[in-house]
Design a protein around this motif. Structure first.
Motif, PDB file in Angstrom:
ATOM      1  N   SER A 103       0.830  -1.209   0.000  1.00  0.00           N
ATOM      2  CA  SER A 103       0.000   0.000   0.000  1.00  0.00           C
ATOM      3  C   SER A 103       0.866   1.262   0.000  1.00  0.00           C
ATOM      4  CB  SER A 103      -0.924  -0.001   1.221  1.00  0.00           C
ATOM      5  OG  SER A 103      -1.767  -1.134   1.217  1.00  0.00           O
ATOM      6  N   ALA A 104       1.932   1.233   0.803  1.00  0.00           N
ATOM      7  CA  ALA A 104       2.845   2.383   0.852  1.00  0.00           C
ATOM      8  C   ALA A 104       3.540   2.578  -0.491  1.00  0.00           C
ATOM      9  CB  ALA A 104       3.883   2.173   1.953  1.00  0.00           C
ATOM     10  N   GLN A 105       3.861   1.484  -1.154  1.00  0.00           N
ATOM     11  CA  GLN A 105       4.492   1.601  -2.477  1.00  0.00           C
ATOM     12  C   GLN A 105       3.540   2.247  -3.474  1.00  0.00           C
ATOM     13  OE1 GLN A 105       5.252  -1.989  -4.766  1.00  0.00           O
ATOM     14  NE2 GLN A 105       7.184  -1.135  -5.492  1.00  0.00           N
ATOM     15  N   TYR A 106       2.270   1.844  -3.433  1.00  0.00           N
ATOM     16  CA  TYR A 106       1.294   2.458  -4.331  1.00  0.00           C
ATOM     17  C   TYR A 106       1.194   3.963  -4.093  1.00  0.00           C
ATOM     18  CZ  TYR A 106      -0.489  -2.124  -5.781  1.00  0.00           C
ATOM     19  OH  TYR A 106      -0.628  -3.382  -6.293  1.00  0.00           O
ATOM     20  N   ALA A 107       1.258   4.360  -2.833  1.00  0.00           N
ATOM     21  CA  ALA A 107       1.149   5.785  -2.502  1.00  0.00           C
ATOM     22  C   ALA A 107       2.338   6.585  -3.019  1.00  0.00           C
ATOM     23  CB  ALA A 107       1.028   5.964  -0.989  1.00  0.00           C
TER      24      ALA A 107
END
Length: 201
Positions: A117-121
């Motif tokens: 999720s952090a990578q997507y952000a």
């Protein structure tokens, strides 16, 4: 309850070993289904990369962060290892190691989802920027969804073993073995995804 290979709790209509065989078969069928599902992304990766119509494979030459990829891979593989430890502990009726293994597997799987999720952000590109971004987002997004399902499965087993009226570890063991196998196959899929999406692409 009988001993040996004829374990049958009071509420059961058949021996536990029969259910264990059914679970083993179901886990293998489910794992095979997942493998074939992600083969679609494998085919899309190689086909679109080779075709590269009008340079649309990777229009802006974008690359996902390899640091995130390594962290996600480590979390997934560590979670798989912890679930195998939990299944082995259930086999030997070691309650402490069972709880440690399953709790670690859950936390590591959740960490993998959080890192994804952090990578997507912080990705910096979207699916409209070429075929590779589309394959990357589709593969990693659906994989993260599968990790969430595995996390729920891990959580239900751990919660049941903590209940005073729940099944004993001896009765939970077949399900733990099936889960460890299924999660292991998803671990292999994650290794393949990391090689292709972070190294080859």
């Amino acid at each position: 309850m009988a001993s040996g290979g004829e374990i049958r709790p009071d509420y059961a209509l058949e021996d536990v070993e029969i259910g264990a065989r059914n679970l083993a078969i179901a886990a293998r069928l489910g794992a095979a289904g997942q493998a074939f599902f992600f083969v679609a992304f494998l085919f899309a990766f190689f086909y679109l990369r080779a075709l590269n119509t009008n340079g649309r494979w990777n229009t802006h030459n974008v690359h996902p962060s390899r640091s995130y990829g390594v962290a996600i891979l480590v979390c997934v593989l560590a979670s798989v290892a912890a679930s195998v430890l939990g299944a082995w502990s259930a086999r030997s009726a070691n309650r402490l190691m069972w709880r440690v293994g399953m709790a670690a597997a859950i936390l590591l799987a959740l960490a993998a989802i959080g890192l994804q999720s952090a990578q997507y952000a912080n990705l910096g590109f979207g699916q409209a920027e070429g075929s590779f971004p589309s394959v990357f987002l589709g593969w990693t997004g659906l994989y993260a969804f599968n990790v969430l399902i595995v996390t729920y499965w891990l959580g239900t087993l751990l919660a049941e073993s903590l209940r005073s009226t729940g099944r004993t570890l001896e009765l939970i063991r077949p399900t733990a073995d099936a889960l460890a196998f299924y999660w292991g196959v998803l671990g292999v899929i994650e290794i393949t995804a990391f090689i292709l999406l972070y190294l080859v692409a």
